[in-house]
Design a protein around this motif. Structure first.
Motif, PDB file in Angstrom:
ATOM      1  N   ARG A 144       0.844  -1.209   0.000  1.00  0.00           N
ATOM      2  CA  ARG A 144       0.000   0.000   0.000  1.00  0.00           C
ATOM      3  C   ARG A 144       0.875   1.254   0.000  1.00  0.00           C
ATOM      4  NH1 ARG A 144      -1.270   2.734   4.596  1.00  0.00           N
ATOM      5  NH2 ARG A 144      -2.956   4.298   4.516  1.00  0.00           N
ATOM      6  N   GLU A 145       1.915   1.258   0.814  1.00  0.00           N
ATOM      7  CA  GLU A 145       2.808   2.404   0.866  1.00  0.00           C
ATOM      8  C   GLU A 145       3.515   2.615  -0.471  1.00  0.00           C
ATOM      9  OE1 GLU A 145       3.747   2.250   5.679  1.00  0.00           O
ATOM     10  OE2 GLU A 145       5.128   1.303   4.256  1.00  0.00           O
ATOM     11  N   SER A 146       3.917   1.536  -1.094  1.00  0.00           N
ATOM     12  CA  SER A 146       4.542   1.634  -2.423  1.00  0.00           C
ATOM     13  C   SER A 146       3.583   2.253  -3.426  1.00  0.00           C
ATOM     14  CB  SER A 146       4.980   0.249  -2.907  1.00  0.00           C
ATOM     15  OG  SER A 146       6.041  -0.249  -2.129  1.00  0.00           O
ATOM     16  N   ASP A 147       2.310   1.884  -3.324  1.00  0.00           N
ATOM     17  CA  ASP A 147       1.314   2.417  -4.251  1.00  0.00           C
ATOM     18  C   ASP A 147       1.100   3.920  -4.034  1.00  0.00           C
ATOM     19  OD1 ASP A 147       1.048  -0.058  -5.375  1.00  0.00           O
ATOM     20  OD2 ASP A 147      -0.764  -0.602  -4.266  1.00  0.00           O
ATOM     21  N   TYR A 148       1.098   4.355  -2.778  1.00  0.00           N
ATOM     22  CA  TYR A 148       1.000   5.794  -2.494  1.00  0.00           C
ATOM     23  C   TYR A 148       2.181   6.539  -3.102  1.00  0.00           C
ATOM     24  CZ  TYR A 148      -2.970   6.390   0.731  1.00  0.00           C
ATOM     25  OH  TYR A 148      -4.234   6.514   1.278  1.00  0.00           O
ATOM     26  N   ILE A 149       3.369   5.970  -2.934  1.00  0.00           N
ATOM     27  CA  ILE A 149       4.588   6.608  -3.441  1.00  0.00           C
ATOM     28  C   ILE A 149       4.573   6.668  -4.966  1.00  0.00           C
ATOM     29  CG2 ILE A 149       7.091   6.267  -3.664  1.00  0.00           C
ATOM     30  CD1 ILE A 149       6.874   5.095  -0.703  1.00  0.00           C
ATOM     31  N   GLU A 150       4.132   5.591  -5.598  1.00  0.00           N
ATOM     32  CA  GLU A 150       4.075   5.590  -7.067  1.00  0.00           C
ATOM     33  C   GLU A 150       3.014   6.568  -7.578  1.00  0.00           C
ATOM     34  OE1 GLU A 150       6.333   4.185  -9.039  1.00  0.00           O
ATOM     35  OE2 GLU A 150       7.250   3.779  -7.097  1.00  0.00           O
ATOM     36  N   ALA A 151       1.956   6.762  -6.798  1.00  0.00           N
ATOM     37  CA  ALA A 151       0.891   7.686  -7.229  1.00  0.00           C
ATOM     38  C   ALA A 151       1.418   9.113  -7.319  1.00  0.00           C
ATOM     39  CB  ALA A 151      -0.289   7.609  -6.267  1.00  0.00           C
ATOM     40  N   ILE A 152       2.128   9.572  -6.286  1.00  0.00           N
ATOM     41  CA  ILE A 152       2.641  10.942  -6.347  1.00  0.00           C
ATOM     42  C   ILE A 152       3.819  11.041  -7.313  1.00  0.00           C
ATOM     43  CG2 ILE A 152       4.167  10.685  -4.346  1.00  0.00           C
ATOM     44  CD1 ILE A 152       2.301  13.855  -5.564  1.00  0.00           C
TER      45      ILE A 152
END
Length: 563
Positions: A144-152
């Protein structure tokens, strides 16, 4: 001895599954040099409200693998109220304590994005991109954290090649995927709604993205009415004449949710302005300006903080609609004393251009409008063509109405040049705004030259263009609505019926405007509709501040209403 070493290595390996930091405490994946190169903002949190720093953090619950929940939730609350510098300080504090907290670097990138304000400058873009690069290096993070980082990262990738709107749309698509992947993640939903607003096309009068964001936020608001992000983004989402009434409850709530934020104290006035609730707008911005002044002093800002100028812009607009020239003029005189602001950005230059222009144009002080100057003179006006155009538009109208047609034409040439500069910058929205001013200004020149048909054609074009364009999210509204100017022209052309229709159409999107109500009353009176004229005049008298007003219109109106 060898067996003991092997045993300890095996033990450490097994424990690392449960306590991943125990065996890697000093073996961080991000170097001190990498962190230092970010140039993070650090220091104590500055607050100018209740002593317990009320930013709505108790309503925020953002799960991370880093721990430090209280700090992270406070940083998120600050982020949601656009207190970007203070949010970055908290994220920096987390990084200093735990360099391998990937989401803290995500927070730094989010703090330098500010999607609904001026696009990030190059140093902010570099900081955000570098923070994301460090976050990606850290392996110790959840999916989930990786997905947040990839989103920004979708916003920061190729920041030097792609423009801000394109990257905002990429961020929206990435947040949509995140929102879909984690349907129970409240923060993902909130940030997706923000991304929708950031990517909304100002020329889309269907407001499709805003409506989608609104449906997400309203569903959350019923369960989380004290979450700073939810109430804040509801206000931005419904900051339009068509939707403003839906956002009124949130607008009246937000200041109490985050009273330590100058921006939170100001934001409700966006909805109050759309609905013509001038007293509430004034109260909101007086509190915000006071908080912003306190923040500038407490943080050691040399001069004034930009948020103060933003509040003054809205105060000027509200005072003028109440006919309170005395207090409106005080804002202008105060602006003249301001020589330094930090940071110098879009909303600062807008306030310096729009506030005095509104004062002279709304009061029809044509001589003063013709000689209006760009102040402060030492500010980089050449970098802000749209704001500069507002001054030249005011000068054009001033020269037209004082009979200096050649000077008005010279101002029109300047507007053309500023329009071309914006096109060269590929800023089509602001270029369109200046184009509306060009057509409106040329219309009044043609009218004074006796070319009535051409004047009316150009003014109708300007009004229709403005009708199709959403106002900029930072501004309280156009300096003078084009359809109101069209109504003024029709009244000058002795077409009171058509003028009344134009005034009434404009009052639907700009309710309770002083000149709109007065113009509608005059048009109705000349069209032989005394009952309708009386309705508009009474509405104006009840809304305005006669005790503090020097507007001559109110003196005659009180006599008319009594009769």
């Amino acid at each position: 001895m060898k067996k003991v070493i092997l045993y300890l290595q095996a033990l450490c390996l097994s424990l690392s599954v449960i306590l991943p930091l125990s065996c890697k405490q000093k073996n961080t994946e991000v170097s001190k040099e990498g962190i230092d190169q970010l140039g993070l903002k650090r220091g104590e949190i500055i607050t100018c409200g209740p002593p317990d720093q009320e930013f709505g953090a108790l309503a925020v619950s953002f799960e991370t693998s880093c721990g430090q929940t209280e700090d992270f939730n406070l940083a998120m609350a600050l982020l949601h109220s656009f207190e970007y510098d203070e949010a970055e300080k908290i994220f920096a504090r987390i990084i200093d304590a735990q360099p391998d907290c990937a989401m803290a670097y995500w927070g730094v990138a989010m703090s330098n994005f500010h999607p609904l304000w001026t696009p990030p400058a190059e140093p902010e873009l570099k900081k955000g991109a570098n923070a994301i690069a460090l976050a990606r290096k850290i392996t110790q993070k959840t999916n989930r954290e990786s997905d947040y980082i990839e989103a920004i990262s979708a916003y920061y990738t190729d920041w030097d090649k792609l423009d801000h709107p394109t990257r905002s749309q990429k961020f929206e698509k990435a947040m949509q995927q995140l929102y879909t992947s984690y349907p129970t993640d409240k923060e993902a939903a909130i940030f997706y709604a923000l991304a929708l607003n950031a990517a909304a096309d100002p020329s889309d009068k269907t407001l499709s993205k805003q409506k989608k964001a609104g449906s997400i936020l309203q569903a959350l608001y019923s369960k989380e009415p004290n979450h700073p992000g939810i109430v804040h983004y509801i206000i931005h989402t419904f900051d339009s004449p068509e939707l403003a009434d839906i956002g009124l409850a949130a607008a009246r709530k937000y200041a109490s949710v985050a009273p330590s934020s100058a921006h939170a104290l100001h934001m409700p006035s966006h909805i109050f302005t759309r609905l013509g609730l001038w007293d509430e707008s004034i109260k909101s911005n007086l509190a915000s300006v006071s908080s912003a002044q306190c923040y500038a002093e407490a943080s050691g800002i040399k001069g004034h903080w930009d948020e103060e100028l933003h509040g003054i812009d809205y105060l000027m607009y509200a005072y003028l609609q109440k006919g309170d020239n005395e207090l409106a003029k005080q804002q202008w005189e105060y602006l003249k004393t301001i020589k330094e602001v930090s940071p110098v950005n879009f909303k600062v230059l807008y306030a310096f251009a729009a506030s005095p222009s509104r004062y002279v144009l709304e009061n029809k002080l044509w001589k003063e409008a013709a000689t209006l100057e760009t102040q402060p003179a030492n500010f980089p006006w050449e970098k802000f063509p749209w704001q500069k155009a507002i001054i030249h538009f005011a000068r054009l109208l001033g020269n037209v109405h004082t009979g200096y047609i050649d000077s008005a034409k010279a101002e029109l040439i300047t507007l053309h040049q500023l329009h071309d500069n914006l096109l060269a910058q590929k800023d089509t929205y602001k270029a369109n705004q200046v184009d509306i001013q060009q057509k409106a200004g040329e219309a009044w020149i043609k009218f004074k030259e006796g070319k009535q048909d051409k004047a009316l054609e150009l003014m109708q074009m300007a009004a229709e263009m403005e009708d199709k364009t959403k106002k900029h999210p930072v501004t309280p509204g156009e300096v003078i609505p084009a359809r109101e100017l069209l109504a003024d022209l029709l009244l000058q052309l002795n077409k009171p019926e058509l003028a009344l229709q134009a005034y009434e159409a404009d009052l639907k999107t700009h309710p309770n405007r002083f000149n709109g109500l007065y113009g509608a009353g005059m048009a109705a009176e000349k069209a032989g509709k005394p009952d309708k004229a009386g309705t508009y005049y009474r509405q104006l008298v009840s809304m305005a501040s006669p005790a503090h007003s020097t507007r001559p219109e109110l003196v005659s109106l009180k006599q008319y209403v009594q009769q």
